[in-house]
Structure formats: C-alpha cells, structure tokens
Design an enzyme around this catalytic site. Structure first.
Site, mmCIF file in Angstrom:
data_model
loop_
_atom_site.group_PDB
_atom_site.id
_atom_site.type_symbol
_atom_site.label_atom_id
_atom_site.label_comp_id
_atom_site.label_asym_id
_atom_site.label_seq_id
_atom_site.Cartn_x
_atom_site.Cartn_y
_atom_site.Cartn_z
ATOM 1 N N GLY A 12 0.774 -1.242 0.000
ATOM 2 C CA GLY A 12 0.000 0.000 0.000
ATOM 3 C C GLY A 12 0.801 1.285 0.000
ATOM 4 O O GLY A 12 0.324 2.309 0.486
ATOM 5 N N HIS A 105 0.816 1.328 -13.028
ATOM 6 C CA HIS A 105 1.571 0.145 -13.442
ATOM 7 C C HIS A 105 3.043 0.520 -13.588
ATOM 8 O O HIS A 105 3.365 1.563 -14.159
ATOM 9 C CB HIS A 105 1.021 -0.378 -14.771
ATOM 10 C CG HIS A 105 1.727 -1.608 -15.244
ATOM 11 N ND1 HIS A 105 1.530 -2.846 -14.663
ATOM 12 C CD2 HIS A 105 2.651 -1.799 -16.215
ATOM 13 C CE1 HIS A 105 2.302 -3.736 -15.264
ATOM 14 N NE2 HIS A 105 2.992 -3.121 -16.218
HETATM 15 C C1 GRF Z 1 3.339 -0.820 -7.660
HETATM 16 O O1 GRF Z 1 4.573 -0.991 -8.292
HETATM 17 C C2 GRF Z 1 2.250 -0.619 -8.686
HETATM 18 O O2 GRF Z 1 2.655 0.074 -9.817
HETATM 19 C C3 GRF Z 1 1.910 -2.038 -9.060
HETATM 20 O O3 GRF Z 1 1.985 -2.751 -7.856
HETATM 21 C C4 GRF Z 1 2.887 -2.090 -6.960
HETATM 22 C C5 GRF Z 1 2.138 -1.802 -5.709
HETATM 23 O O4 GRF Z 1 2.967 -1.319 -4.684
HETATM 24 N N1 GRF Z 1 0.637 -2.114 -9.732
HETATM 25 P P1 GRF Z 1 2.333 -0.644 -3.394
HETATM 26 O O5 GRF Z 1 1.397 -1.672 -2.769
HETATM 27 O O6 GRF Z 1 1.598 0.587 -3.818
HETATM 28 O O7 GRF Z 1 3.486 -0.347 -2.500
#
Ligand code: GRF
Length: 195
Positions: A12, A105
């Site tokens: 998160g 992403h």
């Molecule tokens: C991020 O790299 C996002 O781009 C991808 O999943 C990861 C999530 O990381 N879809 P976090 O949970 O926000 O730290």
C-alpha cells in the site's frame, strides 16, 4: 472535492502516497475508503490514517465485486484508484463505472504489461523504464494512458534498485495524474449507476 477509493492487495505505498497528497492539499481530493482482497499491510496503514479500510471476503468474483460496488456506492466514490490490486475486474464491473477506474503500473505501457516488469526491462538491456497511470478496462494493464513518467535505468542497477527508483516516481505520478483528471474535469458522468 473528489472522493477516492483505493484498491490494494499488498503493502500500500501508493495508497499511502495518495492519502498523504490529499491530506497535504496537494490534490483536491479525499481518500474515503480503502479495500483489499487480502489481509494486506496497507489496510492497517489506512486505518491508522483514519480511512475506513475493508477486507473483501467473498470468494467468487461476482460476489466480491458486488461487495465492492456496495462499499463504493455507500461511500459515494467518484474515482476508483487501483494501487497494486492483483485482480482483474470483470467487464460488468468496469462498465458500471465508466472513466472512473484508474490503475498505476510499473512500466511505460503498452510495454511490459503484467508482472516482473523491472526484471524484464533489465534482461532486455533497456536504458529507459518508467511508470504509467491509465484508465482500466477488463483487459490486464490496458486502457487509455493518463500520465507516464520515465525513469533512467543505470548501468549498475539490479531489480531492487530499479524497483525502488520506479516506486519513488510512482508516488509522485499517481497524485499528479489525479490532479490532471480533476483539472480537465474529465469526470462528468453521474456518480452512481445501476448494476
Ligand atoms: C506498484 O509498483 C504498482 O505500480 C503495481 O503494484 C505495486 C504496488 O505497490 N501495480 P504498493 O502496494 O503501492 O506499495
């Protein structure tokens, strides 16, 4: 003020970046709820920031989407922000919220959809990588791009160092993308639609 829901499955950190951007008035928005399909660490972070945080419990897709739609409508959400949410939403769900679901992403889409983007970028010897915020369709990492940020790949990068640099860029890009959506007033359809 735009009312945001953030969907997560893990740590998160992007969710936290959005909560912080709202609290510091960086964007004219409020995170009104967080939901996760797992017992994610991010749920606790949200609760500590006094944001209602829900664990989706239903096991089949139709049911958890119904559960989620109920929460989203109850919290009068304007924009649904996927941040590391590891499930693909059904066409039925996506069509219920047209232009109102976005995702972040870790690649310069349409390049490197799916998982392990940093590893694949390094294997291919790329010198430029980055991250993308885009509208969500029911196809994985597809849909119109809202904003992208490039990130340089350094000669001595490994997966970890590259991931960390991209993540830092993500934490700026996501609030920026939402700000530009607010400015463009791209959101003009009524909030609640019948399923
Ligand atoms: C991020 O790299 C996002 O781009 C991808 O999943 C990861 C999530 O990381 N879809 P976090 O949970 O926000 O730290």
């Amino acid at each position: 003020m735009m009312r945001l829901a953030v969907l997560i499955s893990g740590r998160g950190s992007n969710m936290k970046a959005l909560i912080d951007a709202c609290l510091s008035d960086d964007i004219n928005a409020e995170v009104v709820m967080v939901a996760s399909d797992k017992e994610a660490a991010g749920l606790e972070i949200a609760r500590r920031a006094s944001v209602p945080a829900y664990r989706l419990t239903a096991s089949n897709q139709a049911e958890w989407e119904q559960e989620l739609a109920g929460l989203i409508d109850r919290h009068q959400v304007d924009l649904i922000c996927l941040a590391g949410f590891m499930r693909i939403l059904s066409p039925r769900f996506v069509e219920r919220y047209p232009q109102r679901i976005i995702n972040i992403h870790p690649s310069l889409l349409p390049a490197y959809k799916g998982l392990n983007t940093h590893k694949r970028v390094l294997e291919d010897g790329k010198t430029v990588h980055g991250c993308t915020v885009h509208f969500v369709t029911s196809r994985l990492d597809d849909g119109p791009v809202i904003k992208q940020q490039t990130v340089k790949v350094m000669p001595d990068d490994n997966e970890e160092s590259l991931a960390a640099r991209v993540l830092e860029a993500e934490h700026k890009l996501y609030p920026d993308a939402i700000r530009s959506l607010i400015e463009k007033s791209a959101l003009h359809t009524p909030r609640q639609m019948a399923l």
